[in-house]
Design an enzyme around this catalytic site. Structure first.
Site, PDB file in Angstrom:
ATOM      1  N   CYS A   1      12.839  -2.622  15.550  1.00 19.46           N
ATOM      2  CA  CYS A   1      12.934  -1.516  15.946  1.00 19.46           C
ATOM      3  C   CYS A   1      14.457  -1.085  16.243  1.00 19.46           C
ATOM      4  CB  CYS A   1      12.123  -1.344  17.364  1.00 19.46           C
ATOM      5  SG  CYS A   1      12.238   0.179  18.341  1.00 19.46           S
TER       6      CYS A   1
ATOM      7  N   ARG B   1       0.938  -1.269   0.105  1.00 21.60           N
ATOM      8  CA  ARG B   1       0.097  -0.085   0.002  1.00 21.60           C
ATOM      9  C   ARG B   1       0.919   1.260   0.008  1.00 21.60           C
ATOM     10  NH1 ARG B   1      -4.318   0.044   4.693  1.00 21.60           N
ATOM     11  NH2 ARG B   1      -4.616   1.781   3.560  1.00 21.60           N
TER      12      ARG B   1
ATOM     13  N   GLY C   1     -16.260  11.738   0.102  1.00 24.97           N
ATOM     14  CA  GLY C   1     -15.571  10.481   0.015  1.00 24.97           C
ATOM     15  C   GLY C   1     -15.410   9.639   1.183  1.00 24.97           C
TER      16      GLY C   1
ATOM     17  N   HIS D   1      -6.420   8.851  11.566  1.00 27.44           N
ATOM     18  CA  HIS D   1      -6.127   7.287  11.586  1.00 27.44           C
ATOM     19  C   HIS D   1      -4.638   7.320  11.140  1.00 27.44           C
ATOM     20  CE1 HIS D   1     -10.562   6.175  10.532  1.00 27.44           C
ATOM     21  NE2 HIS D   1     -10.194   6.412  11.543  1.00 27.44           N
TER      22      HIS D   1
ATOM     23  N   ALA E   1     -15.053  13.718  -6.363  1.00 28.23           N
ATOM     24  CA  ALA E   1     -14.685  14.861  -5.515  1.00 28.23           C
ATOM     25  C   ALA E   1     -13.629  15.536  -6.392  1.00 28.23           C
ATOM     26  CB  ALA E   1     -13.942  14.114  -4.169  1.00 28.23           C
TER      27      ALA E   1
ATOM     28  N   CYS F   1       7.331   1.360  17.020  1.00 27.04           N
ATOM     29  CA  CYS F   1       7.431  -0.072  17.667  1.00 27.04           C
ATOM     30  C   CYS F   1       6.207  -0.642  18.287  1.00 27.04           C
ATOM     31  CB  CYS F   1       8.315   0.104  18.804  1.00 27.04           C
ATOM     32  SG  CYS F   1       9.016  -1.301  19.554  1.00 27.04           S
TER      33      CYS F   1
ATOM     34  N   VAL G   1      -4.706   7.674   5.177  1.00 27.46           N
ATOM     35  CA  VAL G   1      -3.421   7.317   5.939  1.00 27.46           C
ATOM     36  C   VAL G   1      -2.186   7.725   4.639  1.00 27.46           C
ATOM     37  CG1 VAL G   1      -4.138   5.789   7.457  1.00 27.46           C
ATOM     38  CG2 VAL G   1      -3.451   4.937   5.172  1.00 27.46           C
TER      39      VAL G   1
ATOM     40  N   GLN H   1      -9.581  10.687   7.417  1.00 22.88           N
ATOM     41  CA  GLN H   1      -9.382   9.299   7.791  1.00 22.88           C
ATOM     42  C   GLN H   1      -8.313   8.779   7.040  1.00 22.88           C
ATOM     43  OE1 GLN H   1     -13.606   7.797   7.993  1.00 22.88           O
ATOM     44  NE2 GLN H   1     -13.818   9.280   6.743  1.00 22.88           N
TER      45      GLN H   1
HETATM   46  P1  NAD Z   1     -14.572   3.587   2.397  1.00 21.66           P
HETATM   47  O1  NAD Z   1     -13.875   2.658   1.531  1.00 21.66           O
HETATM   48  O2  NAD Z   1     -15.556   3.070   3.331  1.00 21.66           O
HETATM   49  O3  NAD Z   1     -15.639   4.458   1.361  1.00 21.66           O
HETATM   50  C1  NAD Z   1     -15.256   5.152   0.431  1.00 21.66           C
HETATM   51  C2  NAD Z   1     -16.225   6.030  -0.321  1.00 21.66           C
HETATM   52  O4  NAD Z   1     -15.964   6.801  -1.242  1.00 21.66           O
HETATM   53  C3  NAD Z   1     -17.641   5.517  -0.513  1.00 21.66           C
HETATM   54  O5  NAD Z   1     -18.673   6.046  -0.136  1.00 21.66           O
HETATM   55  C4  NAD Z   1     -17.580   5.901  -2.232  1.00 21.66           C
HETATM   56  O6  NAD Z   1     -18.791   5.821  -2.559  1.00 21.66           O
HETATM   57  C5  NAD Z   1     -16.828   7.199  -2.260  1.00 21.66           C
HETATM   58  N1  NAD Z   1     -16.227   7.276  -3.538  1.00 21.66           N
HETATM   59  C6  NAD Z   1     -15.401   6.475  -4.387  1.00 21.66           C
HETATM   60  N2  NAD Z   1     -14.767   7.253  -5.367  1.00 21.66           N
HETATM   61  C7  NAD Z   1     -15.121   8.487  -5.186  1.00 21.66           C
HETATM   62  C8  NAD Z   1     -14.786   9.709  -5.590  1.00 21.66           C
HETATM   63  N3  NAD Z   1     -14.105   9.548  -6.720  1.00 21.66           N
HETATM   64  N4  NAD Z   1     -15.031  10.998  -4.865  1.00 21.66           N
HETATM   65  C9  NAD Z   1     -15.561  10.996  -3.675  1.00 21.66           C
HETATM   66  N5  NAD Z   1     -15.981   9.932  -3.195  1.00 21.66           N
HETATM   67  C10 NAD Z   1     -15.904   8.749  -3.796  1.00 21.66           C
HETATM   68  O7  NAD Z   1     -13.725   4.551   3.013  1.00 21.66           O
HETATM   69  P2  NAD Z   1     -13.833   5.422   4.312  1.00 21.66           P
HETATM   70  O8  NAD Z   1     -15.054   5.905   4.548  1.00 21.66           O
HETATM   71  O9  NAD Z   1     -12.687   6.557   4.017  1.00 21.66           O
HETATM   72  O10 NAD Z   1     -13.239   4.403   5.533  1.00 21.66           O
HETATM   73  C11 NAD Z   1     -12.406   3.363   5.349  1.00 21.66           C
HETATM   74  C12 NAD Z   1     -11.286   3.283   6.187  1.00 21.66           C
HETATM   75  O11 NAD Z   1     -10.228   3.129   5.096  1.00 21.66           O
HETATM   76  C13 NAD Z   1     -10.741   4.652   6.551  1.00 21.66           C
HETATM   77  O12 NAD Z   1     -10.368   4.547   8.053  1.00 21.66           O
HETATM   78  C14 NAD Z   1      -9.428   4.742   5.823  1.00 21.66           C
HETATM   79  O13 NAD Z   1      -8.446   5.138   7.063  1.00 21.66           O
HETATM   80  C15 NAD Z   1      -8.929   3.723   5.307  1.00 21.66           C
HETATM   81  N6  NAD Z   1      -8.328   3.704   4.001  1.00 21.66           N
HETATM   82  C16 NAD Z   1      -7.564   4.636   3.622  1.00 21.66           C
HETATM   83  C17 NAD Z   1      -6.938   5.000   2.207  1.00 21.66           C
HETATM   84  C18 NAD Z   1      -6.190   5.841   1.871  1.00 21.66           C
HETATM   85  O14 NAD Z   1      -5.403   6.453   2.854  1.00 21.66           O
HETATM   86  N7  NAD Z   1      -6.266   6.378   0.671  1.00 21.66           N
HETATM   87  C19 NAD Z   1      -7.401   3.793   1.384  1.00 21.66           C
HETATM   88  C20 NAD Z   1      -8.311   2.976   1.839  1.00 21.66           C
HETATM   89  C21 NAD Z   1      -8.661   2.918   3.030  1.00 21.66           C
END
Ligand code: NAD
Length: 253
Positions: free
Chosen positions: A152, A75, A192, A124, A235, A132, A108, A106
């Site tokens: 570590c 990732r 998103g 998050h 978005a 560690c 990372v 949220q």
């Molecule tokens: P989620 O996967 O639950 O939901 C993603 C949301 O984004 C959905 O509602 C979807 O319809 C919407 N979406 C998809 N494409 C979009 C776009 N182009 N524009 C706007 N919206 C769009 O994700 P979440 O609600 O962030 O929760 C899941 C957890 O996953 C979080 O805690 C996060 O830390 C983690 N996560 C983070 C990443 C990252 O850092 N990029 C990636 C995957 C998961």
């Protein structure tokens, strides 16, 4: 205007121009257009058989630290290759246009910071940092070659990513900043995020209770949708259109 972009209500434009404090909560959807998969996207080849909920837990790490570290390495590499998209960049601009923006994420992936956002509340954690597993001490740099997970440098215990796993508490200062922003903003954007993960999911409702306008930017509906002004679309298109509607004469557009 592009097909995927809804009309921006003029009442929202006026409220945004008048707002003294705006809060925005982003989720993995804002990074989808940068090529970073959300948790609900199908995972790539090797990882297709694992669910994130099974890998992103302390128990999973205890059971198989190499599997979990390798998943995060995959990732981290994906994120390193990704670039901020117009959605991230529009939020940088919003920070310049309103008296106060609290950007809560949220995610990372660090893409808001790479886009240029100055102050980001990371609920998050961040996949680019490690700590560690044994003592929680933050580690600035580590050797990725050879050992998985790396050791570590202080105590020799296994390193883990500095992210909040399922079942873990959020960093208290970040959570407090997010709660304070939800309670005091005039406009709260939910961007998103599926709104399924607590306590982040409750922030929009806290803002609603304090009388803020809550706006949802998402191509899909979520549990929040009935209570929010919907801007249905990706978005990366909706946020630039919103900025264009609110501040049409800003340089660079
Ligand atoms: P989620 O996967 O639950 O939901 C993603 C949301 O984004 C959905 O509602 C979807 O319809 C919407 N979406 C998809 N494409 C979009 C776009 N182009 N524009 C706007 N919206 C769009 O994700 P979440 O609600 O962030 O929760 C899941 C957890 O996953 C979080 O805690 C996060 O830390 C983690 N996560 C983070 C990443 C990252 O850092 N990029 C990636 C995957 C998961």
């Amino acid at each position: 205007m592009a097909n995927n972009v809804p009309d921006i209500p003029s009442s929202l434009v006026e409220a945004l121009r008048a707002a003294r404090h705006v809060a925005a909560l982003t989720g993995s959807g804002i990074s989808a257009e940068s090529g970073v998969p959300t948790f609900r996207d199908p995972q790539d080849g090797l990882w297709a058989k694992y669910r994130p909920e099974e890998l992103a837990t302390p128990l999973a790490f205890r059971r198989d630290p190499k599997l979990v570290w390798d998943w995060y390495t995959w990732r981290r590499q994906l994120v390193a290759r990704a670039l901020p998209n117009p959605g991230h960049l529009a939020l940088v601009e919003l920070e310049r246009c309103v008296p106060r923006l609290t950007l809560i994420t949220q995610n990372v992936d660090g893409l808001h910071q790479r886009a240029g956002s100055q102050a980001v509340v990371e609920l998050h954690g961040n996949i680019n940092r490690a700590k560690c597993f044994r003592e929680g001490v933050m580690v600035e740099a580590w050797e990725d070659a050879g050992q998985s997970p790396p050791a570590c440098p202080h105590c020799g215990g296994p390193l883990r990513p500095d992210v909040v796993w399922f079942g873990e508490a959020l960093p208290p200062a970040a959570l407090q900043a997010a709660v304070e922003a939800a309670a005091t903003c005039q406009i709260f954007f939910s961007i998103g995020t599926s709104g399924l993960i607590e306590p982040a999911a409750s922030l929009a409702y806290a803002a609603l209770r304090r009388g803020a306008l809550v706006v949802e930017i998402n191509p899909a509906t979520t549990p929040l949708s009935d209570n929010a002004i919907p801007l249905r679309g990706p978005a990366g298109q909706v946020l630039p259109a919103l900025m264009q509607a609110a501040w049409p004469s800003e340089p660079g557009r």
